[in-house]
Scaffold this active site. Structure first.
Site, PDB file in Angstrom:
ATOM      1  N   CYS A  74     -12.579   4.440 -11.157  1.00 24.35           N
ATOM      2  CA  CYS A  74     -12.093   3.386 -12.120  1.00 24.35           C
ATOM      3  C   CYS A  74     -12.952   2.351 -12.668  1.00 24.35           C
ATOM      4  O   CYS A  74     -13.840   1.610 -11.668  1.00 24.35           O
ATOM      5  CB  CYS A  74     -11.019   2.757 -11.344  1.00 24.35           C
ATOM      6  N   CYS A 351       1.604  -2.042   9.265  1.00 23.89           N
ATOM      7  CA  CYS A 351       0.735  -2.212   8.021  1.00 23.89           C
ATOM      8  C   CYS A 351      -0.590  -3.021   8.109  1.00 23.89           C
ATOM      9  O   CYS A 351      -1.303  -3.089   7.111  1.00 23.89           O
ATOM     10  CB  CYS A 351       1.461  -2.470   7.034  1.00 23.89           C
TER      11      CYS A 351
END
Length: 395
Positions: A74, A351
C-alpha cells in the site's frame, strides 16, 4: 536536553515493542522506531520528542535490511502516511513472529510468566480481510484514515486490508467535512454505510440497514451494522471453537459470559450448561444478544457494566467464566469479583497482550495459573493480535 524533532539519526534497530514499533538506542536515548524491523540499520527521522529518556521516529532509509522485509503493498503505509497498518513492510511469517515476541514479552514482564508463543495464521492471507472500518473526513470532504498519533486525515483511494464492499464503497464520494464514515460488509455481502456527525452521536446519511447478518458457531446473528463484531471473517468461528473446547462446562453446569456482545460465546457455552449468565454493558448489543439467543432459555442476558452487575445481582456460582473485555482489559475489580466465586477455570479472550498480562497477574494473586494460550493473527498488517488464555484454579 535539546528537542530532537526533525533530526535524522542512524540507528541499529533492536527488539520489537508493543504498539507497532521497534526499539533503538541513540546517544543514550531510547527511540521507538516505526517502519523498521529488528536487526536493521536505518536512518530515523525523529517525529516526536517530548523530552525525557525517549522519543519517536520513522525509518526513512534502510541501510541494512532484515530478511523478512518486503515492499509495502500500500502506498499509504509509509512515514507520514496512514497510521492504520504497522507491519506492511514485513512478510506474513515475520509479522506473526513479531507479534509472538510481543505477547511473550508482555507475559514475562507484566505477569512473570515464561511462555513459548506462536501466532497462528487465519485463512485468507494478509489483505482484503477487514469487514468493518471507520474513516475520517477531511476539510475537503474526502474520506481517509488518520496518521499515526495524529488527527490529520490522510485521504485514500483504496485500502489493501479492507474487504471488498467496505472502503471501496466510501472513497470517491463527497462527505460532510469533519464527519466520520462507518462502513461494514456482512456475511451476506451487503454493505452498510453511515455518515456520523456530532462526534458520532447522529447519522446524517445511511446505506444498507442498521442491522447486519453474520454467521458464526453454526448460527445466524443479527448485530449492529456499525457496532462490535469480529472484523476478520474467520475470527468468530475460530474463537468460539477454542472457547467451547477450553471452557469444559460440566453437563448441566453454570457458565458466565462477561462482555458478552451479541452472545457468540454464550451460544457455545449453552450447548452443555444449564445456566449461562451473559453480561454486556452496551444496551443495544445486549438487546441483540437476547434476541439472538431467544431459542436458548438457559441463557440470561444482563445489560450493564460487568463490575456493576457482579456487585448487584445474586448470580449463580459459575463453574467456568469466559470474558472478552475491551482493549483496556478487565481490571482488578472485575478479576477480584470473578475470583471470589471460585470458578474452576477462566477462559480469557484478549485483543491487547499488555492488558491480558496484567489481568493474568491479578488472577495469579487468587491462585489461578495460565495453563494454555493460543494467539491468532486476526489483524494482519497491524500490530494487533487476538489471544485466548486458559486459567485454572490451583487445587
Amino acid at each position: 536536553m535539546s528537542d530532537w524533532t526533525g533530526r535524522r539519526v542512524e540507528a541499529e534497530v533492536g527488539a520489537v515493542a508493543h504498539g507497532g514499533h521497534c526499539v533503538a538506542r541513540v546517544e543514550g536515548r531510547v527511540v521507538f522506531v516505526r517502519h523498521a524491523l529488528p536487526g536493521e540499520r536505518v536512518v530515523v527521522a525523529i517525529t516526536e520528542d517530548k523530552g525525557g529518556s525517549f522519543c519517536r521516529g520513522d525509518a526513512v532509509e534502510v541501510l541494512s535490511a532484515a530478511p523478512g522485509r518486503v515492499a509495502p503493498p500500500c502506498p499509504y503505509a509509509r512515514p507520514g502516511g496512514c497510521g492504520g497498518c504497522d507491519w506492511q513492510h514485513a512478510d506474513g511469517a515475520t509479522q506473526r513472529e513479531l507479534k509472538a515476541a510481543v505477547v511473550a514479552e508482555q507475559l514475562s514482564r507484566l505477569a512473570g510468566v515464561s511462555w513459548d508463543v506462536e501466532v497462528e495464521e487465519l485463512p485468507g492471507g494478509l489483505g482484503d480481510w477487514r469487514t468493518r472500518a471507520r474513516l475520517a473526513v477531511d476539510k475537503s470532504g474526502r474520506a481517509g484514515f488518520r496518521g499515526h498519533r495524529s488527527h490529520r486525515v490522510i485521504p485514500i483511494d483504496h485500502c489493501v486490508i479492507a474487504a471488498p464492499g467496505t472502503v471501496d464503497e466510501v472513497v470517491g464520494r463527497a462527505w460532510r467535512p469533519g464527519a466520520e464514515v462507518a462502513v461494514s460488509v456482512d456475511a451476506t455481502g451487503r454493505t452498510h454505510i453511515a455518515e456520523l456527525t456530532d462526534r458520532g452521536r447522529s447519522v446524517r446519511f445511511a446505506v444498507g440497514a442498521p442491522e447486519s447478518v453474520e454467521f458464526a458457531a453454526r448460527r445466524e446473528w443479527r448485530v449492529d451494522a456499525h457496532g462490535f463484531w469480529q472484523v476478520h471473517p474467520d475470527a468468530g468461528d475460530v474463537l468460539a471453537e477454542v472457547v467451547e473446547q477450553w471452557s469444559s462446562v460440566p453437563e448441566g453446569g453454570c457458565a458466565w459470559d462477561l462482555y458478552a456482545g451479541a452472545g457468540l460465546f454464550a451460544s457455545v457455552l449453552a450447548r452443555r450448561a444449564s445456566t449461562v449468565v451473559a453480561v454486556e454493558s452496551d444496551r443495544a448489543a445486549a438487546e441483540h444478544g437476547a434476541t439472538n439467543l431467544a431459542d436458548l432459555p438457559q441463557v440470561r442476558v444482563f445489560a450493564g457494566k460487568v463490575e456493576d452487575v457482579l456487585a448487584a445481582e445474586d448470580l449463580p456460582a459459575p463453574d467456568v467464566v469466559v470474558l472478552d473485555p475491551p482493549r483496556k482489559g478487565a481490571g482488578r475489580e472485575v478479576v477480584d469479583a470473578i475470583a471470589a466465586r471460585t470458578p474452576a477455570r477462566v477462559v480469557y479472550v484478549a485483543c491487547d497482550p499488555a492488558a491480558l498480562a496484567r489481568d493474568i497477574a491479578s488472577f495469579a494473586d487468587h491462585g489461578y495459573a495460565l495453563r494454555a494460550l493460543r494467539a491468532f493473527d486476526a489483524f494482519p498488517m497491524t500490530h494487533h493480535v487476538e489471544c485466548v488464555a486458559l486459567l485454572v484454579k490451583a487445587a
